[in-house]
Design an enzyme around this catalytic site. Structure first.
Site, PDB file in Angstrom:
ATOM      1  N   ASN A   9       0.640  -0.942  -0.250  1.00 23.99           N
ATOM      2  CA  ASN A   9      -0.251   0.176   0.632  1.00 23.99           C
ATOM      3  C   ASN A   9       0.202   1.390   0.084  1.00 23.99           C
ATOM      4  O   ASN A   9       1.216   1.947   0.793  1.00 23.99           O
ATOM      5  CB  ASN A   9      -0.980   0.271   1.415  1.00 23.99           C
ATOM      6  CG  ASN A   9      -1.903   1.037   1.436  1.00 23.99           C
ATOM      7  OD1 ASN A   9      -2.137   1.648   0.412  1.00 23.99           O
ATOM      8  ND2 ASN A   9      -2.317   0.837   2.912  1.00 23.99           N
ATOM      9  N   LYS A  11       0.009   4.449  -0.361  1.00 17.72           N
ATOM     10  CA  LYS A  11      -0.677   5.682  -0.025  1.00 17.72           C
ATOM     11  C   LYS A  11      -0.327   7.020  -1.233  1.00 17.72           C
ATOM     12  O   LYS A  11      -0.776   6.423  -2.007  1.00 17.72           O
ATOM     13  CB  LYS A  11       0.025   5.847   1.770  1.00 17.72           C
ATOM     14  CG  LYS A  11      -0.140   4.347   3.193  1.00 17.72           C
ATOM     15  CD  LYS A  11       0.511   4.487   3.952  1.00 17.72           C
ATOM     16  CE  LYS A  11       0.149   3.532   4.556  1.00 17.72           C
ATOM     17  NZ  LYS A  11       0.032   2.951   6.062  1.00 17.72           N
ATOM     18  N   HIS A  94      -9.770   1.194   4.631  1.00 19.60           N
ATOM     19  CA  HIS A  94      -8.039   0.799   5.336  1.00 19.60           C
ATOM     20  C   HIS A  94      -8.259   2.233   6.785  1.00 19.60           C
ATOM     21  O   HIS A  94      -9.239   3.123   6.718  1.00 19.60           O
ATOM     22  CB  HIS A  94      -6.862   1.717   4.333  1.00 19.60           C
ATOM     23  CG  HIS A  94      -5.855   1.339   5.486  1.00 19.60           C
ATOM     24  ND1 HIS A  94      -5.383   2.861   6.283  1.00 19.60           N
ATOM     25  CD2 HIS A  94      -4.723   0.664   5.088  1.00 19.60           C
ATOM     26  CE1 HIS A  94      -4.148   2.000   6.728  1.00 19.60           C
ATOM     27  NE2 HIS A  94      -3.376   1.723   5.899  1.00 19.60           N
ATOM     28  N   GLU A  96      -6.686   4.341   7.941  1.00 18.89           N
ATOM     29  CA  GLU A  96      -6.967   6.170   7.796  1.00 18.89           C
ATOM     30  C   GLU A  96      -8.093   6.420   6.743  1.00 18.89           C
ATOM     31  O   GLU A  96      -8.337   7.871   7.481  1.00 18.89           O
ATOM     32  CB  GLU A  96      -5.728   6.112   6.206  1.00 18.89           C
ATOM     33  CG  GLU A  96      -3.987   6.115   8.209  1.00 18.89           C
ATOM     34  CD  GLU A  96      -2.850   5.831   6.500  1.00 18.89           C
ATOM     35  OE1 GLU A  96      -2.986   5.666   5.617  1.00 18.89           O
ATOM     36  OE2 GLU A  96      -2.401   4.760   7.749  1.00 18.89           O
ATOM     37  N   GLU A 166      -4.943  -4.713  11.026  1.00 18.63           N
ATOM     38  CA  GLU A 166      -4.291  -4.092  10.878  1.00 18.63           C
ATOM     39  C   GLU A 166      -4.636  -3.209  12.144  1.00 18.63           C
ATOM     40  O   GLU A 166      -5.424  -2.081  11.861  1.00 18.63           O
ATOM     41  CB  GLU A 166      -4.621  -2.839   9.991  1.00 18.63           C
ATOM     42  CG  GLU A 166      -3.983  -3.813   8.153  1.00 18.63           C
ATOM     43  CD  GLU A 166      -3.149  -2.642   7.271  1.00 18.63           C
ATOM     44  OE1 GLU A 166      -2.566  -2.939   7.162  1.00 18.63           O
ATOM     45  OE2 GLU A 166      -4.589  -1.391   7.112  1.00 18.63           O
ATOM     46  N   GLY A 172       2.362   2.617  10.533  1.00 19.88           N
ATOM     47  CA  GLY A 172       3.635   3.735  10.372  1.00 19.88           C
ATOM     48  C   GLY A 172       3.441   3.777  11.933  1.00 19.88           C
ATOM     49  O   GLY A 172       4.972   5.010  11.664  1.00 19.88           O
ATOM     50  N   SER A 212       3.475  -2.087  10.438  1.00 23.21           N
ATOM     51  CA  SER A 212       4.969  -1.467  10.986  1.00 23.21           C
ATOM     52  C   SER A 212       5.794  -2.887   9.873  1.00 23.21           C
ATOM     53  O   SER A 212       6.877  -3.705  11.048  1.00 23.21           O
ATOM     54  CB  SER A 212       5.347  -2.091  12.148  1.00 23.21           C
ATOM     55  OG  SER A 212       4.973  -0.433  12.601  1.00 23.21           O
ATOM     56  N   GLY A 233       3.189  -0.963   4.215  1.00 23.67           N
ATOM     57  CA  GLY A 233       2.766   0.085   3.201  1.00 23.67           C
ATOM     58  C   GLY A 233       4.413   0.521   3.664  1.00 23.67           C
ATOM     59  O   GLY A 233       4.787   0.261   2.953  1.00 23.67           O
ATOM     60  N   GLY A 234       4.898   1.594   4.380  1.00 24.88           N
ATOM     61  CA  GLY A 234       6.323   1.710   4.766  1.00 24.88           C
ATOM     62  C   GLY A 234       6.930   1.076   3.660  1.00 24.88           C
ATOM     63  O   GLY A 234       7.872   1.641   3.231  1.00 24.88           O
TER      64      GLY A 234
HETATM   65  P1  PGA Z   1       3.014   0.264   7.823  1.00 21.67           P
HETATM   66  O1  PGA Z   1       1.199   0.128   6.448  1.00 21.67           O
HETATM   67  O2  PGA Z   1       3.207  -1.112   6.858  1.00 21.67           O
HETATM   68  O3  PGA Z   1       3.341   1.929   7.295  1.00 21.67           O
HETATM   69  O4  PGA Z   1       2.609   0.603   8.944  1.00 21.67           O
HETATM   70  C1  PGA Z   1       0.307  -0.880   6.857  1.00 21.67           C
HETATM   71  C2  PGA Z   1      -1.029  -0.213   6.159  1.00 21.67           C
HETATM   72  O5  PGA Z   1      -1.271   1.293   6.527  1.00 21.67           O
HETATM   73  O6  PGA Z   1      -1.296  -0.895   5.614  1.00 21.67           O
END
Ligand code: PGA
Length: 249
Positions: A9, A11, A94, A96, A166, A172, A212, A233-234
Site C-alpha cells: 500500500n 498510500k 483502511h 486511515e 491492521e 506506521g 509496521s 505500507g512503508g
Molecule cells: P505500515 O502501513 O506498514 O507503514 O505500518 C501498513 C498499512 O497501513 O497498510
C-alpha cells in the site's frame, strides 16, 4: 491452500517516475511463484503501473473506490473505472480512511459491493485503536467491523475477498503486533467466518497482517498458522525491502 499475499500500500507517496522505477525493479526481482505480489499505487499511477507489470505476475490494486457506480460525484473514482484501467484489487476500509475520512461500516458495505460487482477483489481492513486494545475491546471492535462491513456477503462472494487485520497502533509506528497478538486475532477472525460460513470457507480466506511489517519481522509473522501474508505500507516503497518481505514465507 490459501493464497499467500504481499500487498504494498503506497498510500499518498511517489511521483509517476518514481512509481515506475519501483515497479520496474519489482518486476525483475526473484519472487517465489507461489506468492501473489500486489502493488497498490495512488489512482493517477494505476494505469501506467499496470502497463509496466504486464510481463510479470504482479497484480495492481487501488486504495479506495466510490460507493456509487458512476455519475455526478466530483472527485470520486468508481470501481468500474479502476477495473477498466487494469486494477484487480481494492483496499476497503483502511484505518486511515476510517479515521481521517470518516468512513463507516455501512459505506464500506457499498465499497465491498462495488468491488465485487466489478470483479475486483476487496481487501477489507479491520483493526482496533490503541485505547480499544487497552480497554480490552479489541475483539469486540474487530468483530463489529467484520460483521457490519463484510458479513452481508454470500459465501461465494466472501470467497472472492481478502481480509487484512491492521491494529491501528501498529500502522506506521514501528511497533508491530507480537506474534501472539497477531495469531490470536487472525484465529479469532477465522473463527467468526467459520461460525457464519462454515469451516471450509474460513479455511480458504486469506487474512493478511498489516502494521509496521518489515523484512526483519515478516518471517516470524508469516509463519503463524492464521497469517497468510501482509499488507505493507512503508516497507513497500523500496523494492529491496518489499521483495525481502515477499520472500519471507
Ligand atoms: P505500515 O502501513 O506498514 O507503514 O505500518 C501498513 C498499512 O497501513 O497498510
Amino acid at each position: 491452500m490459501r493464497d499467500k499475499i504481499v500487498a504494498g500500500n503506497w498510500k499518498m507517496n511517489k511521483k509517476l517516475e518514481e512509481a515506475l522505477q519501483l515497479v520496474k525493479e519489482l518486476a525483475v526481482s526473484e519472487i517465489d511463484s507461489s506468492i501473489k505480489m500486489i502493488v497498490i499505487p495512488p489512482f493517477p499511477f494505476i494505469h501506467s503501473v499496470v502497463n509496466n507489470v504486464e510481463n510479470s505476475t504482479i497484480k495492481v490494486g487501488a486504495q479506495n473506490c466510490a460507493i456509487q457506480a458512476s455519475g455526478a460525484y466530483t472527485g470520486e473514482v468508481a470501481a468500474a473505472m479502476l477495473k477498466s484501467v487494469g486494477a484487480s484489487y481494492i483496499i476497503v476500509g483502511h484505518s486511515e480512511r476510517r479515521l481521517y475520512f470518516n468512513e463507516n461500516n455501512s459505506e464500506l458495505v457499498e465499497k465491498v459491493n462495488q468491488s465485487l460487482k466489478n470483479d475486483l477483489t476487496p481487501i477489507y481492513c479491520c483493526g482496533e485503536l490503541l485505547e480499544e486494545r487497552e480497554s480490552n475491546n479489541h475483539f469486540k471492535v474487530v468483530e463489529s467491523q467484520i460483521n457490519e462491513g463484510l458479513f452481508h456477503l454470500s459465501k461465494e462472494e466472501l470467497l472472492k475477498s481478502v481480509i487484512a487485520y491492521e491494529p491501528v497502533w501498529a500502522i506506521g509506528t514501528g511497533v508491530t503486533a507480537s506474534s501472539e497478538q497477531a495469531q490470536e486475532m487472525h484465529a479469532f477472525i477465522r473463527g467468526l467466518i467459520a461460525q457464519k460460513y462454515g469451516q471450509e470457507t474460513a479455511g480458504a480466506i486469506s487474512i493478511l497482517y498489516g502494521g509496521s511489517c518489515n523484512p526483519k519481522n515478516a518471517k516470524e509473522l508469516f509463519a503463524l498458522p492464521d497469517v497468510d501474508g501482509g499488507l505493507i505500507g512503508g516497507a513497500s516503497l523500496k523494492s529491496d525491502d518489499f521483495v525481502a518481505i515477499a520472500n519471507s514465507f
